[in-house]
Design an enzyme around this catalytic site. Structure first.
Site, PDB file in Angstrom:
ATOM      1  N   GLU A   1       0.793  -1.256   0.128  1.00  0.00           N
ATOM      2  CA  GLU A   1       0.110  -0.006   0.064  1.00  0.00           C
ATOM      3  C   GLU A   1       0.994   1.210   0.069  1.00  0.00           C
ATOM      4  OE1 GLU A   1      -3.968  -1.114   2.348  1.00  0.00           O
ATOM      5  OE2 GLU A   1      -3.074   0.740   2.974  1.00  0.00           O
TER       6      GLU A   1
ATOM      7  N   HIS B   1       8.857 -26.180   0.204  1.00  0.00           N
ATOM      8  CA  HIS B   1       8.244 -27.126  -0.297  1.00  0.00           C
ATOM      9  C   HIS B   1       7.086 -26.695  -1.103  1.00  0.00           C
ATOM     10  CE1 HIS B   1      10.917 -29.840   2.165  1.00  0.00           C
ATOM     11  NE2 HIS B   1      10.871 -29.073   2.765  1.00  0.00           N
TER      12      HIS B   1
ATOM     13  N   LYS C   1     -13.069   2.290  -1.304  1.00  0.00           N
ATOM     14  CA  LYS C   1     -14.201   2.469  -0.127  1.00  0.00           C
ATOM     15  C   LYS C   1     -15.139   3.217  -0.557  1.00  0.00           C
ATOM     16  CE  LYS C   1     -10.869   2.357   3.829  1.00  0.00           C
ATOM     17  NZ  LYS C   1     -10.138   3.014   5.172  1.00  0.00           N
TER      18      LYS C   1
END
Ligand code: PA5
Length: 458
Positions: A289, A310, A425
């Site tokens: 961000e 792995h 938002k």
């Protein structure tokens, strides 16, 4: 002076495609130094976004007192998202014992702790159904005081608390928000519930060392003075190091910028040890961000050693050369020894492990991965801290905040805003019918329409 963290950067000068050389960093040295001076000055002025630099020096009286109050409850539920939750997750993961909520006292030194973060009704319902509200406190954290996910959880829990606890409901809420702005302040004033302030100059993802991270940490028995002490120590050491090759934040900042320039657009954060897995999550938000602007930034990738050896390591070794990798190791890990001897011929092949400790194994794995990546020509930095404790976690947090801000400023982006998040938002507000955001409805539909333009239904 004892060691706080050590950073080995030799592996970042690769022989692979698009190498970054020592001289390249040297040529950035003056710019890095000037940027550091700028960052420090803004910090001293407590300029918007830069306030985190001063958090290690804050007075903790009110936070400690609030922590004491919180610790009297059986359960703490923190409601928040992004920077209002990830730092708490990181502290709990690093500094409390595994399976903390399942432990009984005295092994569990504080209340149980849950995060109500994602707006997923299944998790939220399951959590709320198992709580005894008369013994629960809700800590509502939002810098802006208006993030939809947080407010939705708040409304829901507030209503439940009112139904169950009547006039006592406000005694079960602590609100942590901006000192002036936001509707949550209005609620605090009207209902008279407890509250703490988030300093105005501190943004969400840089707020873990403020009331946001520290109030619940104190309640859970984390030594927050020690956490800040570690942050202060590293801050003071960084200030003193004004020669490039003595300052790990400067060298890492230069390396990050240079590797990004030659196309390494991913930053892999791979700590070794379960207790640092949430550190990688916290880092991912901080890095992503703060830097992802104007077509710049590098994509943070969360990994965990040894598990991802792995799972992801094959790709890091032989996939595209687009990653800059950080391995975090811990020098002293709790003792856990494998049997010295097992009297069983069928297990003779595994003799090499007899008497070794699990911690030793994990560190050997961290070093082996580092070597293997360097052999493959991939840029890697190996960072280690002496142990996982408040002092070193405080130092690590501050170091990465510092590094992120420095890299952002060197890239010429504002590391403290988040216009992309704010855009999201606004769209949510508009679709959920919030007054004043109607103008965005058409925009959301227009762009979502583009997506549905080609719909394939089975
Ligand atoms: O770093 C940021 O500013 C954001 O990621 C916020 O932390 C996040 O959006 C939550 O915002 P708030 O604390 O205002 O509810």
């Amino acid at each position: 002076m004892d060691e706080l963290l050590s950073v080995s950067v030799g592996g970042a000068f690769t022989s692979g495609n698009h190498p970054v050389k020592v001289e390249d960093i040297d040529s950035l040295s003056q710019k890095i130094e000037e940027t550091d001076v700028f960052l420090r000055k803004k910090g001293r002025d407590d300029a918007e976004g830069f306030g985190w630099i001063n958090l290690p020096y804050q007075n903790l009286t009110e936070i400690i007192e609030t922590g004491r109050w919180l610790s009297k409850f059986d359960t703490i539920v923190q409601i928040g998202i992004g920077g209002s939750a990830l730092g708490n997750r990181m502290l709990v993961n690093a500094l409390l014992p595994p399976f903390y909520n399942e432990l009984e006292t005295p092994l569990r030194k504080g209340p149980r702790f849950y995060l109500l973060e994602n707006s997923d009704p299944v998790t939220a319902t399951a959590m709320l159904d198992r709580l005894d509200l008369s013994k629960t406190v809700f800590v509502v954290v939002s810098k802006s005081g208006s993030t939809t996910e947080t407010i939705a959880h708040f409304l829901w829990t507030w209503q439940r608390a009112k139904e169950n606890l009547g006039t006592k409901a406000p005694e079960h809420f602590l609100v942590i928000t901006d000192s002036r702005r936001g509707s949550l302040r209005k609620f605090v004033r009207a209902r008279g519930c407890r509250s703490l302030e988030i300093p105005e100059s501190v943004g969400g993802r840089y707020s873990v060392l403020s009331s946001v991270g520290l109030a619940t940490a104190a309640a859970l028995g984390i030594d927050i003075e020690r956490l800040l002490h570690g942050a202060r120590e590293i801050d003071q050491r960084l200030v003193m190091r004004n020669y490039l090759w003595e300052n790990p934040a400067w060298v890492l900042a230069g390396l990050n910028v240079l590797h990004a320039r030659v196309g390494r657009n991913m930053s892999v954060m791979m700590p070794y040890g379960d207790c640092l897995s949430a550190f990688a999550e916290w880092f991912a938000q901080l890095w992503g961000e703060s830097l992802g602007k104007n077509g710049l930034g590098t994509t943070p990738v969360r990994a965990l050693g040894a598990i991802d050896q792995h799972s992801q390591l094959q790709l890091y070794m032989e996939g595209p050369d687009d990653k800059f990798i950080t391995i975090i190791d811990v020098k002293n890990r709790p003792y856990f020894k494998l049997p010295d001897n097992i009297d069983d011929d069928a297990l003779k092949d595994f003799e090499f492990l007899f008497g070794k400790t699990m911690g030793e194994l994990l560190s050997v794995e961290a070093r082996s991965t580092t070597s293997a990546l360097i052999k493959a020509g991939k840029p890697v930095v190996y960072l280690s801290i002496p142990e996982v404790s408040e002092r070193y976690i405080g130092a690590l947090i501050f170091f990465y905040e510092y590094l992120t801000a420095l890299v952002g400023l060197l890239m010429d982006v504002n590391p403290f805003d988040q216009p992309g998040v704010e855009q999201g938002k606004r769209y949510i507000y508009s679709l959920m019918g919030r007054q004043g955001f109607e103008e965005y409805i058409g925009e959301v539909e227009q762009y979502f329409g583009k997506c549905r333009n080609i719909e394939i239904i089975l």
